[in-house]
Design a protein around this motif. Sequence first.
Motif, PDB file in Angstrom:
ATOM      1  N   GLU A  40       0.825  -1.206   0.000  1.00 49.22           N
ATOM      2  CA  GLU A  40       0.000   0.000   0.000  1.00 49.22           C
ATOM      3  C   GLU A  40       0.861   1.258   0.000  1.00 49.22           C
ATOM      4  O   GLU A  40       0.610   2.187  -0.757  1.00 49.22           O
ATOM      5  CB  GLU A  40      -0.958   0.012   1.203  1.00 49.22           C
ATOM      6  N   GLU A  41       1.907   1.273   0.844  1.00 52.82           N
ATOM      7  CA  GLU A  41       2.808   2.421   0.901  1.00 52.82           C
ATOM      8  C   GLU A  41       3.530   2.603  -0.427  1.00 52.82           C
ATOM      9  O   GLU A  41       3.685   3.718  -0.915  1.00 52.82           O
ATOM     10  CB  GLU A  41       3.846   2.238   2.017  1.00 52.82           C
ATOM     11  N   PRO A  50      -4.043   2.359  -3.125  1.00 48.59           N
ATOM     12  CA  PRO A  50      -3.728   1.020  -2.616  1.00 48.59           C
ATOM     13  C   PRO A  50      -4.873   0.024  -2.834  1.00 48.59           C
ATOM     14  O   PRO A  50      -4.646  -1.161  -3.019  1.00 48.59           O
ATOM     15  CB  PRO A  50      -3.488   1.239  -1.123  1.00 48.59           C
ATOM     16  N   GLN A  51      -6.106   0.527  -2.850  1.00 48.27           N
ATOM     17  CA  GLN A  51      -7.261  -0.350  -3.047  1.00 48.27           C
ATOM     18  C   GLN A  51      -7.394  -0.801  -4.498  1.00 48.27           C
ATOM     19  O   GLN A  51      -8.217  -1.648  -4.815  1.00 48.27           O
ATOM     20  CB  GLN A  51      -8.559   0.363  -2.637  1.00 48.27           C
ATOM     21  N   GLY A  73      -9.888  -3.716  -4.246  1.00 46.42           N
ATOM     22  CA  GLY A  73     -10.249  -3.186  -2.938  1.00 46.42           C
ATOM     23  C   GLY A  73     -10.058  -4.228  -1.855  1.00 46.42           C
ATOM     24  O   GLY A  73      -9.480  -5.285  -2.074  1.00 46.42           O
ATOM     25  N   GLY A  74     -10.567  -3.939  -0.708  1.00 46.82           N
ATOM     26  CA  GLY A  74     -10.383  -4.833   0.431  1.00 46.82           C
ATOM     27  C   GLY A  74     -11.501  -5.828   0.605  1.00 46.82           C
ATOM     28  O   GLY A  74     -11.579  -6.494   1.627  1.00 46.82           O
ATOM     29  N   TYR A 130     -12.004   1.548 -10.177  1.00 47.77           N
ATOM     30  CA  TYR A 130     -10.759   2.317 -10.206  1.00 47.77           C
ATOM     31  C   TYR A 130     -10.367   2.585 -11.650  1.00 47.77           C
ATOM     32  O   TYR A 130     -10.495   1.706 -12.508  1.00 47.77           O
ATOM     33  CB  TYR A 130      -9.642   1.543  -9.492  1.00 47.77           C
ATOM     34  N   GLU A 131      -9.874   3.782 -11.915  1.00 49.82           N
ATOM     35  CA  GLU A 131      -9.448   4.122 -13.273  1.00 49.82           C
ATOM     36  C   GLU A 131      -8.221   3.305 -13.659  1.00 49.82           C
ATOM     37  O   GLU A 131      -8.129   2.755 -14.745  1.00 49.82           O
ATOM     38  CB  GLU A 131      -9.136   5.618 -13.371  1.00 49.82           C
ATOM     39  N   THR A 132      -7.262   3.228 -12.733  1.00 51.18           N
ATOM     40  CA  THR A 132      -6.053   2.441 -12.931  1.00 51.18           C
ATOM     41  C   THR A 132      -6.047   1.320 -11.907  1.00 51.18           C
ATOM     42  O   THR A 132      -6.355   1.548 -10.736  1.00 51.18           O
ATOM     43  CB  THR A 132      -4.791   3.320 -12.751  1.00 51.18           C
TER      44      THR A 132
END
Length: 166
Positions: A40-41, A50-51, A73-74, A130-132
């Motif tokens: 995520e970082e 990060p998702q 996503g999560g 998400y776009e990317t």
Amino acid sequence: MVVNIHLSSRVTDLLTQQQIPFQVIEIPLSEDKKPIRQLEELLTAQGLAPQSVVRSVVFKGENTGFCLLAVAGGGRADWALLRAHLGERKCRMAEYDEVPEATGYVVGAVPPIALPAGLTVLVDGSVASYETVVIGSGVLGYALALQSADLLQCLSGKARGQFVKA
């Protein structure tokens, strides 16, 4: 980190063949050769959500065999929805050593595309959120960033739906 290196795998070959642009993201491996847990970082530092990671969750139905769920996503797989969609009474997560057998890739590098023809692939609606998106490259230690519309184009013909718990 996003790097300008030539990475060759069935995934990059497929994307190149379909003229789909992608970026290679290097994921440093720990001493035990597992991707770092701070993904995520790493993605945030690259300007990516990060998702936006599309996880390739491999499971096995009692009668239908191995199946892969592409989910961003999560979100956690909703087993009742998966069983209903597949017409199964029982499903379970694939064992660690079953993942390469089912997908042709090691755990940590499994993409949602460029998979064996007989493998059932389900695409959760979260992938379009998400776009990317970031997917497994097929090579441990590297991921690929691409437009979700392009990924969904590669996944056309695969079953789509909501397969995660709300």
